[in-house]
Structure formats: structure tokens, C-alpha cells
Design an enzyme around this catalytic site. Structure first.
Site, PDB file in Angstrom:
ATOM      1  N   HIS A 173       0.836  -1.217   0.000  1.00 52.29           N
ATOM      2  CA  HIS A 173       0.000   0.000   0.000  1.00 52.29           C
ATOM      3  C   HIS A 173       0.864   1.257   0.000  1.00 52.29           C
ATOM      4  CE1 HIS A 173      -3.324  -2.705   1.325  1.00 52.29           C
ATOM      5  NE2 HIS A 173      -2.349  -3.257   2.028  1.00 52.29           N
ATOM      6  N   SER A 294      15.191  21.200 -16.718  1.00 58.74           N
ATOM      7  CA  SER A 294      14.003  22.017 -16.914  1.00 58.74           C
ATOM      8  C   SER A 294      14.394  23.302 -17.628  1.00 58.74           C
ATOM      9  CB  SER A 294      13.400  22.338 -15.542  1.00 58.74           C
ATOM     10  OG  SER A 294      12.630  23.522 -15.610  1.00 58.74           O
ATOM     11  N   LYS A 300      16.647  21.296 -11.646  1.00 55.51           N
ATOM     12  CA  LYS A 300      15.948  20.039 -11.928  1.00 55.51           C
ATOM     13  C   LYS A 300      16.778  18.996 -12.675  1.00 55.51           C
ATOM     14  CE  LYS A 300      12.296  18.971 -11.261  1.00 55.51           C
ATOM     15  NZ  LYS A 300      11.027  19.270 -11.926  1.00 55.51           N
ATOM     16  N   GLU A 307       9.691   7.946 -17.206  1.00 58.33           N
ATOM     17  CA  GLU A 307       8.338   8.498 -17.386  1.00 58.33           C
ATOM     18  C   GLU A 307       7.796   8.178 -18.780  1.00 58.33           C
ATOM     19  OE1 GLU A 307       8.004  12.651 -15.326  1.00 58.33           O
ATOM     20  OE2 GLU A 307      10.052  12.335 -16.000  1.00 58.33           O
TER      21      GLU A 307
END
Ligand code: ARG
Length: 477
Positions: A173, A294, A300, A307
Site C-alpha cells: 500500500h 528544466s 531540476k 516516465e
């Protein structure tokens, strides 16, 4: 009734020049719009090699069965091989008017060897031909996917071997649950990709069979030898029902399903890498070579590969839904709807290959942060089950032990303490069964090493899994 000169231009019965092989019963040519709409050459040109391979086997069989002369078959085969060379050299310009790869190759053959080329399509239909081409193509691509999976499996084994004593929290979980060994975690992925590998192998049993000889749908009056064609193409079986042979695309759905599962496995792994590379987890550092920055935030570093693979998984599921939906309402036998199977199939294959191709080198460069992982096992009561198990060993029923430890955990939460920070007096106030050896039972390394049941996370079990993995990998070499 009609003439067809050697440049494969047709004249119909009125002497009108038309460009289609099937236009005998047509009185005018298609609209350009129609050609654009129904032609598949734009995408099925990638079946060129398989189409020629199938045609060579077919021509040889026609020759051996005396349906055409052996010398004619030989000339056809020579012509087809020449076309194959030109295809490989990128010298062919596909003709949209010739619709698809099958008619394009036939047209090229007639250009190459003259009228004799018109004999190739004897006892054959594009319906059984396209089914064959698709099967041969999948067989070829399956070998490519298998080799990419094998590279990944080898890397997983290598990292699992290296990280067989690294401990990190295991989650259920998404809550910290019990500590596990990183090698064990990675071997879980090994199991998934191993199943994927085995699935590709299993699918081939149904892919590598011969539909050719089914004709358009009902078989043929010519005395063909389908087993000969199957043998020449190294196909394991001849499909026994002509209607099924031209209508069956189960194997396409099955292969895309297999690819979908591989994508799902990659996607789950990627999701973990995305989470683990976050500052909140900090379990891994992605290599600069496989990350992006970024345009606005100078600090970043984003895990784009992971992804994108996660995203592309959705796209492959789309391919699976497309093929299943295309097939669901089709009456027997061939229907043109089936031409729509190819783009989904090609996209699925291209996508999984592209993802596997980058995922493996990306994973190779991931740095696993051992200290950070170990530190994360300290908080979250990952040894709570072990305290309950300790009490069970001292004679308390498990359910009572669970309740007792739950209360201790609750009081620790209130005091911002860990279980192992409780004094022996505090433990004994909770249960007189607890003795000084409890601290050893709560030690995280001990918590891992007691999980020595078959398939468990103990270092010993992980070593055994590693051995099994090496053994299995040797069987697919
Ligand atoms: N291009 C077609 C396909 O991919 C080949 C079979 C066409 N058959 C036909 N009778 N129109 O499905």
C-alpha cells in the site's frame, strides 16, 4: 479479354488503360482519394522481405507440384531474389496504385521477368498471403524482442548479485512494511521478464504455422503441397481449416498482449525509479546521460526515460484494444478491416523494442544509494511483525501477539520512539514473555535473515534464487 503489357499496365475490355490487377470487371479507375484511403503500402511495405520469402516458397512448391514448370519456378525465384536485393538497397519506390506489398511485389516481378511473373499468384490469394507475411514478420521480431529481454535479464542478474546484501524497506500500500534485500526486489523483476521471455516462446507455437494454401477462403483446386511450403519456411504446422487460416488474427492479439505485459512490467519498474529518484525517497540517482533538465528551474534533473516508458505503456495498451476491437464483429472469412491490424502490431513491436533498448543501458547507470535505503528501514516499525513472531515463539497466539505489538507501536508513535528503543522493563510491562534476546530479534539484519522460507528475502534464499536465475539464463543462451 484484356491485355497486360510487361510494364504491368492493364487495358480493360474497352481498351481503357487502368492500373489495377483486379480491374477486369471495372469500367473506370478508382478516385485518387480511394487509393489513398484503402492502400496499405504506406505501412505494409515493411513486410517486403517476408512477402518475398513466402512467395519463393510458394513458387518452389508450384514448380515441384508441376502446377507451373520447374524452370518457370526457378526464374520466378531468381526474379524475387533480385527484387529483395533492391528492397534491401532501398532502390524500390512503392506504388500506391498497387495497393499493398503483395501487389507491389507482384508488379515488380512482372517488370523484372516479364509475363512469367503473372504465374506466381496461382493457387494463392492475398488473404492467405498476408496472414503468412504477418506470421513471418512476428517470428522475426520475436527473436529481436527475445534478445533485448535477454540483455535486460542478464543485467538484472548482475545488479541483483551485486546488491544481494543491500537492505531497503519493502512496501505494501506504499507504506513501509518489512525490510527486503535489494537483490530480492530486482529478482522479482527478473521473474516478470523471464515470464515475458517464456511467453514469447509459447506464442511462437501459434504464430509459426502455415495459413498459405487456404486460398481466398475455401482452399484451391490445384494439387498444392502445403507441407512443403511449411517445411521450406520452417513453420511447425499447416493450419487445418482454410476459413480459419485467413480469418485468424488471434496470434496478433496474443503477441500484442505479451508486449503489453512486458510494457506493464517495465512501467512498474519505471514508476519505482521515478519514486526512488525523488528527494523524498533518494534511493537511487539517475545518471545525467539518461536524464533531462528544466527550461525554467535550474536545479531540476528529471527521470524522463522512466516516465516516457510509463507513458508509452498506455499507448501499447491502445494497440491491444485496437486489435481486439477490430476483430470482435468480423464474420468469416477475410474482411478488409483486418488490414487495420498492422499499424497496431507494428507500433506495439516498435515501442517495446525502443523501450527495452533504452531501459537496459539506463538501468545499468543507476546508482543505488545503499546507506539511504538502510536508513529508511529504521523508521516505520518494519520489525513489528518480528516482535509479534517473537511472542508467538514464546507461546502467545499470533492474533494476541499482533494486538499487543499494535498497542506498543501506538505508544511508540506517540513518544516518537522506535520499538528497539524501548527498555526491557517497558517491554516486560507489556508482556512478561519478552526477554533480553528481543533486541536481537528486532535488529533489521536479523529481520531479513529469518525470512528464510523458500522464495523469501533472506540472504541465503536470495543466493539460491540467484543460482536458479543463472541456471535458467544458461538454458536460453
Ligand atoms: N492489404 C491487405 C491486408 O493487409 C491484404 C489482403 C487484401 N485482400 C483483399 N482481398 N483485398 O489485409
Amino acid at each position: 479479354m484484356f491485355l497486360w503489357n510487361k510494364f504491368s499496365v492493364f487495358h480493360n475490355w474497352r481498351g481503357v488503360v487502368v492500373l489495377k490487377a483486379w480491374s477486369g470487371r471495372f469500367q473506370k479507375d478508382n478516385e485518387a482519394l480511394m487509393d489513398d484511403f484503402h492502400s496499405s503500402i504506406g505501412f505494409d511495405c515493411r513486410l517486403a522481405e517476408e512477402d518475398i520469402q513466402g512467395s519463393i516458397a510458394h513458387a518452389n512448391m508450384l514448380g515441384d507440384c508441376n502446377i507451373i514448370k520447374r524452370s518457370e519456378a526457378d526464374s520466378i525465384v531468381i526474379g524475387l531474389k533480385r527484387i529483395l536485393e533492391k528492397v534491401k538497397a532501398g532502390q524500390i519506390e512503392w506504388d500506391i496504385k498497387a495497393e499493398d506489398i503483395h501487389m507491389n511485389i507482384e508488379k515488380l516481378l512482372i517488370q523484372e521477368i516479364g509475363d512469367l511473373g503473372k504465374k506466381l499468384h496461382t493457387a494463392r490469394s492475398r488473404n492467405d498471403q498476408v496472414a503468412l507475411d504477418t506470421r513471418l514478420y512476428i517470428r522475426k521480431e520475436t527473436a529481436n524482442i527475445q534478445s533485448l529481454l535477454k540483455n535486460l535479464l542478464e543485467l538484472l542478474l548482475e545488479i541483483a548479485q551485486r546488491e544481494q546484501e543491500t537492505i531497503l524497506p519493502g512496501y505494501t500500500h506504499m507504506q513501509r512494511a518489512q525490510p527486503v534485500v535489494l537483490g530480492h526486489h530486482l529478482l522479482a523483476y527478473f521473474e516478470m521478464f523471464k515470464r515475458d521471455f517464456e511467453r514469447t516462446h509459447d506464442c511462437l507455437k501459434r504464430v509459426a504455422v502455415l495459413p498459405l494454401g487456404a486460398g481466398a477462403l475455401a482452399g484451391t483446386g490445384f494439387a498444392i503441397d502445403r507441407s512443403q511450403v511449411a517445411a521450406e519456411l520452417s513453420l511447425q504446422r499447416v493450419m487445418p481449416n482454410s476459413l480459419d487460416a485467413v480469418s485468424d488474427r488471434d496470434f496478433v492479439a496474443e503477441v500484442i498482449f505479451g508486449i503489453s505485459l512486458t510494457m506493464m512490467h517495465l512501467s512498474r519498474f519505471c514508476e519505482e525509479l521515478v519514486l526512488w529518484s525523488s528527494m523524498e525517497f533518494g534511493f537511487v540517482e539517475m545518471d545525467d546521460a539518461y536524464s533531462t533538465g528544466s527550461s525554467i528551474m535550474p536545479q531540476k534533473k528529471n527521470p524522463d526515460v522512466a516516465e516516457l516508458i510509463r507513458g508509452k505503456t498506455g499507448r501499447v495498451y491502445g494497440d491491444l484494444m485496437a486489435i481486439l476491437t477490430i476483430l470482435k464483429g468480423l464474420p468469416l472469412a477475410y474482411n478488409k478491416d483486418m488490414q487495420e491490424d498492422k499499424e497496431a502490431l507494428f507500433d506495439g513491436i516498435d515501442t517495446v523494442k525502443g523501450c527495452l533498448t533504452i531501459f537496459t543501458p539506463m538501468l545499468r547507470t543507476v546508482t543505488f544509494k545503499r546507506e539511504r535505503m538502510l536508513a529508511a528501514t529504521k523508521d516505520g516499525f518494519l520489525n513489528a511483525t518480528d516482535l509479534a513472531d517473537y511472542l508467538v515463539a514464546k507461546g502467545l497466539p499470533f492474533r494476541s501477539a499482533h494486538m499487543l505489538v499494535g498497542r506498543l507501536v501506538q505508544s511508540c508513535i506517540e513518544q516518537h520512539r522506535r520499538l528497539e528503543e524501548l527498555s526491557l522493563e517497558e517491554f516486560q510491562a507489556a508482556s512478561t514473555l519478552i526477554e533480553a534476546d528481543v533486541y536481537e530479534a528486532l535488529d533489521i539484519r536479523q529481520v531479513v535473515s529469518v525470512r528464510n522460507s523458500y522464495g523469501g528475502t533472506s540472504v541465503e534464499q536470495v543466493k539460491f534464487q540467484l543460482e536458479q536465475a543463472v541456471e535458467w539464463l544458461n538454458t536460453i543462451k
